[in-house]
Every structure is written in C-alpha cells, then in structure tokens.
Design a protein around this motif. Structure first.
Motif, PDB file in Angstrom:
ATOM      1  N   MET A   1       9.628  -6.949 -11.091  1.00 20.12           N
ATOM      2  CA  MET A   1       8.354  -7.508 -11.532  1.00 20.12           C
ATOM      3  C   MET A   1       8.131  -8.940 -11.039  1.00 20.12           C
ATOM      4  N   PHE A   2       9.164  -9.773 -11.098  1.00 18.27           N
ATOM      5  CA  PHE A   2       8.998 -11.192 -10.786  1.00 18.27           C
ATOM      6  C   PHE A   2       9.490 -11.519  -9.389  1.00 18.27           C
ATOM      7  N   LYS A   3       8.826 -12.471  -8.759  1.00 12.08           N
ATOM      8  CA  LYS A   3       9.133 -12.889  -7.398  1.00 12.08           C
ATOM      9  C   LYS A   3       9.445 -14.391  -7.379  1.00 12.08           C
ATOM     10  N   PRO A   4      10.252 -14.821  -6.393  1.00 13.47           N
ATOM     11  CA  PRO A   4      10.860 -14.056  -5.303  1.00 13.47           C
ATOM     12  C   PRO A   4      12.025 -13.201  -5.794  1.00 13.47           C
ATOM     13  N   THR A   5      12.065 -11.967  -5.343  1.00 14.53           N
ATOM     14  CA  THR A   5      13.021 -11.006  -5.884  1.00 14.53           C
ATOM     15  C   THR A   5      14.473 -11.355  -5.551  1.00 14.53           C
TER      16      THR A   5
ATOM     17  N   ALA B   1       2.054 -13.110  -3.229  1.00 15.96           N
ATOM     18  CA  ALA B   1       1.292 -12.758  -2.031  1.00 15.96           C
ATOM     19  C   ALA B   1       2.169 -12.853  -0.779  1.00 15.96           C
ATOM     20  N   LYS B   2       3.010 -13.880  -0.734  1.00 14.71           N
ATOM     21  CA  LYS B   2       3.880 -14.066   0.432  1.00 14.71           C
ATOM     22  C   LYS B   2       4.877 -12.921   0.554  1.00 14.71           C
ATOM     23  N   GLU B   3       5.456 -12.512  -0.557  1.00 10.13           N
ATOM     24  CA  GLU B   3       6.443 -11.431  -0.505  1.00 10.13           C
ATOM     25  C   GLU B   3       5.773 -10.108  -0.159  1.00 10.13           C
TER      26      GLU B   3
ATOM     27  N   ALA C   1       0.033  -3.579 -15.691  1.00  4.98           N
ATOM     28  CA  ALA C   1      -0.679  -4.613 -14.925  1.00  4.98           C
ATOM     29  C   ALA C   1       0.393  -5.529 -14.357  1.00  4.98           C
ATOM     30  N   VAL C   2       0.549  -5.527 -13.035  1.00  3.65           N
ATOM     31  CA  VAL C   2       1.636  -6.272 -12.398  1.00  3.65           C
ATOM     32  C   VAL C   2       1.309  -7.759 -12.342  1.00  3.65           C
ATOM     33  N   PRO C   3       2.327  -8.603 -12.185  1.00  5.48           N
ATOM     34  CA  PRO C   3       2.079 -10.049 -12.100  1.00  5.48           C
ATOM     35  C   PRO C   3       1.228 -10.416 -10.888  1.00  5.48           C
ATOM     36  N   MET C   4       0.457 -11.468 -11.060  1.00  9.53           N
ATOM     37  CA  MET C   4      -0.351 -12.030  -9.980  1.00  9.53           C
ATOM     38  C   MET C   4      -0.035 -13.517  -9.869  1.00  9.53           C
TER      39      MET C   4
ATOM     40  N   GLN D   1       4.352 -16.140 -14.090  1.00  2.29           N
ATOM     41  CA  GLN D   1       4.097 -14.748 -13.735  1.00  2.29           C
ATOM     42  C   GLN D   1       4.170 -13.897 -15.007  1.00  2.29           C
ATOM     43  N   THR D   2       3.219 -12.978 -15.153  1.00  2.00           N
ATOM     44  CA  THR D   2       3.164 -12.137 -16.356  1.00  2.00           C
ATOM     45  C   THR D   2       2.790 -10.699 -15.984  1.00  2.00           C
ATOM     46  N   TYR D   3       3.472  -9.747 -16.587  1.00  2.00           N
ATOM     47  CA  TYR D   3       3.071  -8.345 -16.469  1.00  2.00           C
ATOM     48  C   TYR D   3       2.798  -7.822 -17.878  1.00  2.00           C
ATOM     49  N   SER D   4       2.043  -6.736 -17.970  1.00  2.00           N
ATOM     50  CA  SER D   4       1.765  -6.136 -19.276  1.00  2.00           C
ATOM     51  C   SER D   4       1.685  -4.623 -19.140  1.00  2.00           C
TER      52      SER D   4
END
Length: 289
Positions: free
Chosen positions: A100-104, A213-215, A241-244, A251-254
């Motif tokens: 979910m979170f970057k950079p992985t 966006a970069k990843e 809903a993935v993180p943006m 960064q947040t997902y739900s």
C-alpha cells in the motif's frame, strides 16, 4: 524443556522471561511456557470455570493501550543479521503495508507496536465503520494498531514515522473477538511545520514527494496493467481506495467493506494479553495505560 512451575504467578513470570530471552519469538520453549500458563489459569478458575470464562465480553479488561512484546507480525522480515544496531526488526515499507505505501523498497526498523482498544466514537460524517457483516453491534470498540518505525534513508538520517491501522473489534464468542480494519495511514512522527524539524521535514518531503506517481511510472507496461487490474478487483470486492500523493506528504488507504478476521484470547489479566489471530499468529501485549 521448561522447568515445571505450580502457580499461575510463577508461570506468567517464566513465560515473559522466556519470551524476552528469545527476542519475542514464539519458540517451542516459549509455547510450552504459554501452554503451562493457560492450563494453570484454567485450573485456578476450577470446575466449570472455562464454561463461564468470557474475556471477549469483558470490555473493561480489553480496553486500554497495549504494547506488543512479540516479534512484529509483518511479512518479509529481513534476516536477523540485518537487525539494526538496537536489535530492532527491519522490513521494507512495501512488505509491511502489503504494497500500500511507497516507496516499497525503503527499509524501516520497527520501534514498537501499540494496540489501542477504546470506546467507538462516530466521526463527523456519522460513519460507524460498518463491516461486511452488516450493522455493527452496540458493544463494538475501536481497534487501532500503531506501528512506530524509523525509516532509513540514503543520507543515513532516520525518519521517525508511524503506520496507523484503524478498525473495530467486537465479541464473536466468549473468547473470540471479531476484527476488521478499514483504514491505514503512513505519517511522520514529528511536526513537519516546526522550526525545530527543518532538516527532518525537508528530508521527509524529498522522500515522499510524488513518490506514488514516480513508482507507478517506473513500472513496466505489464506491471502497470497488473496493478490496475488488482486495484480494480479489490475495489469491487472490498471497496479499496488506494493511497494517492497528497500535499501533506502522508499516504492513506481505506476499505468500505473490509474482510473480518478474529483474535482468540488465550490468556488475559490486568496487564497481559495473549491472543491467536485467524492466521495462527500468537501475539503477546502488555498494558501501558
């Protein structure tokens, strides 16, 4: 072979001491000590005590702030030889957060994990964090996992951060709590706007500016297509809903309809809780508040 003890108090001390000796790992020796503690606790209840034992319904004893004293339960732990100078377990951010979170690929050392169980409070929109099984019963509690981590950067400076995973829990049986998680956030563990944190803030922003966006851009065409299909599937199944990338560099997902797991309470008292999750992982936490 664990030395035999005859009282619950001694069994508890032996169990905690072995757990510390084995660096939080549930080794055969630790498991044997746990089984002894569970058995002596049952003996102390006596007779049909187990039939009446219902810790999952005892909201008072479950509520509070609990600190994990077992090995962090994230997948993909780096080799023990790769523990940091303080002996802390290390993981990549991607493995810790299931991608979910970057950079992985950035590496994180886990400082501590806090579990917070408290009375459920509706948010401003009146969202009661409903799960897949319909309306939440009146006894549902907030269930929050807060992983305090240090993110390792190429400059050798560590960024204090936290991963906060929010959900709810409720009794499914006398000894089982149902658990769902519906939101997770990666955020700094310091004030980005404070003049005292200028260098840390600059490094945080450099590390996380447009990183999602970069990843995504760095993936191959097949990688992009596969990720798109996976996210589309998960959105349809659980409302993911993935993180943006965001202006506050968090960064947040739900998840609108998260899957429900469970946690079986094996032992609990005023300051120690031992439970086994639906994947079989044993977690030991001690009360800090």
């Amino acid at each position: 072979m664990v030395a035999a003890v005859n009282t619950k108090s001694d069994a508890k001390k032996t169990f905690k001491s072995l757990l510390i000796e084995h660096k939080g790992e549930i080794t055969p020796e630790v498991k044997e000590a746990l089984e002894n503690l569970v058995q002596l606790s049952a003996n102390e209840r006596g007779g049909d005590g187990d039939a009446e034992w219902s810790p999952a319904f005892d909201l008072k004893i479950n509520r509070g702030r609990w600190r994990s004293i077992t090995t962090p339960p994230f997948p993909g732990k780096l080799h023990d030889d790769d523990d940091d100078a303080d002996g802390r377990s290390r993981f990549t951010l991607g493995r810790m957060s299931f991608g979910m979170f970057k950079p992985t690929k950035i590496v994180c050392a886990v400082d501590e994990i806090i579990n917070i169980v408290e009375q459920l409070i509706k948010n401003e929109e009146g969202d009661n964090q409903q799960g897949r099984d319909g309306d939440i019963p009146a006894w549902t509690q907030s269930y929050i996992m807060e992983a305090l981590i240090d993110i390792e950067t190429s400059s050798s400076t560590k960024l204090p951060a936290r991963i906060v995973t929010c959900g709810v829990c409720w009794p499914q049986s006398p000894t089982r709590l149902g658990v769902t998680f519906n939101r997770g956030t990666l955020e700094p563990r310091f004030d980005l706007s404070s003049p005292e944190n200028v260098s840390l803030s600059a490094l945080w922003k450099e590390t996380f500016h447009n990183v999602i966006a970069k990843e995504a851009e760095a993936r191959s065409y097949l990688g992009k297509f596969g990720t798109y299909l996976m996210h589309l599937l998960m959105k349809g199944i659980i409302g993911l809903a993935v993180p943006m990338d965001s202006s506050d560099f968090t960064q947040t997902y739900s998840m609108e309809s998260p899957f429900a797991g469970h946690s079986d309470i094996l032992y609990i008292d005023e300051d120690l809780r031992v439970s086994r999750g639906n994947k079989g992982t044993i977690s030991v936490v001690e009360r800090i508040a």
